[in-house]
Design a protein around this motif. Structure first.
Motif, PDB file in Angstrom:
ATOM      1  N   SER A 265      -5.552  10.940   3.393  1.00 23.61           N
ATOM      2  CA  SER A 265      -4.259  10.268   3.491  1.00 23.61           C
ATOM      3  C   SER A 265      -3.261  11.127   4.258  1.00 23.61           C
ATOM      4  O   SER A 265      -3.219  12.346   4.095  1.00 23.61           O
TER       5      SER A 265
ATOM      6  N   ARG B 165      -5.962   6.552  -1.954  1.00 15.39           N
ATOM      7  CA  ARG B 165      -6.288   5.763  -0.763  1.00 15.39           C
ATOM      8  C   ARG B 165      -7.735   5.282  -0.794  1.00 15.39           C
ATOM      9  O   ARG B 165      -8.037   4.146  -0.423  1.00 15.39           O
TER      10      ARG B 165
ATOM     11  N   GLU C 255      -2.610   4.083   8.245  1.00 16.80           N
ATOM     12  CA  GLU C 255      -2.298   3.531   6.928  1.00 16.80           C
ATOM     13  C   GLU C 255      -1.208   2.481   6.924  1.00 16.80           C
ATOM     14  O   GLU C 255      -0.967   1.834   5.912  1.00 16.80           O
TER      15      GLU C 255
END
Length: 207
Positions: free
Chosen positions: A28, A95, A206
């Protein structure tokens, strides 16, 4: 035209499947941001301590620290490491769960092994520097070995990590010539560069 677009979409999907099968892609960007923020906080604490006890880091290759000061700096470094790893693990696991991906598999194992080898060598080398009281090269050495670890592990995760590793490596090598700025280089490398890398990864993968 539609057929060409479909072919490109198919190729893109095949590439994504291959990446997921060979690379650990659950890292992440928030992990990098949090690690950078933790490093900046640690650097601020160290700077406060040096000022409080009138210890000069800049301008000399003959930096000497008493036992209490050395233990304090080591404690801060260990604290930064523990907090950064904890936050990185939290955001990465979160994540992975959102994407229905496994955390511990052959990809993550290969990544950790390739990161661990240069990091372990760097840890031993820094311990040797401390043993011989060559304190002014500890910060540059940490950057150099960390950069090598990122470069070594980049083939098992996002390629962006390779760029971060190169920046850390170059910064460490440059700061080894300007030893009075080791703490500043450490702050930039582990703090600023991590936050920049984390933000780029977050908005690239993301969002």
């Amino acid at each position: 035209m539609n057929q060409q677009q479909e072919q490109l979409a198919t190729l893109h999907e095949i590439r994504n499947i291959m990446d997921r099968s060979s690379r650990f892609i659950s890292l992440s960007g928030l992990s990098g941001i949090s690690a950078g923020a933790t490093a900046l906080a640690g650097a601020a604490v160290v700077q406060w301590y040096l000022g409080e006890y009138q210890i000069s880091y800049r301008g000399s290759s003959e930096l000497t620290l008493n036992q209490n000061a050395l233990l304090f700096l080591l404690a801060v470094a260990l604290g930064v490491l523990v907090v950064a790893l904890g936050l990185a693990s939290f955001f990465t696991i979160r994540r992975a769960r959102r994407n229905n991906q496994r955390i511990w598999d052959s990809k993550s194992q290969r990544l950790l092994v390739n990161l661990a080898i240069p990091l372990a060598a760097g840890g031993v080398f820094c311990a040797v520097l401390l043993y011989h009281s060559i304190l002014y090269l500890v910060a540059p050495a940490m950057l150099v070995f960390y950069g090598l670890a990122l470069i070594n592990g980049s083939k098992y995760t996002f390629s962006d990590i390779r760029n971060l590793g190169i920046c850390e490596l170059v910064l460490g090598l440059v700061s080894s010539f300007f030893v009075g700025y080791g703490l500043l280089a450490w702050t930039i490398g582990f703090g600023v560069l991590h936050m920049v890398y984390g933000a780029l990864v977050y908005f690239k993968y993301e969002r």
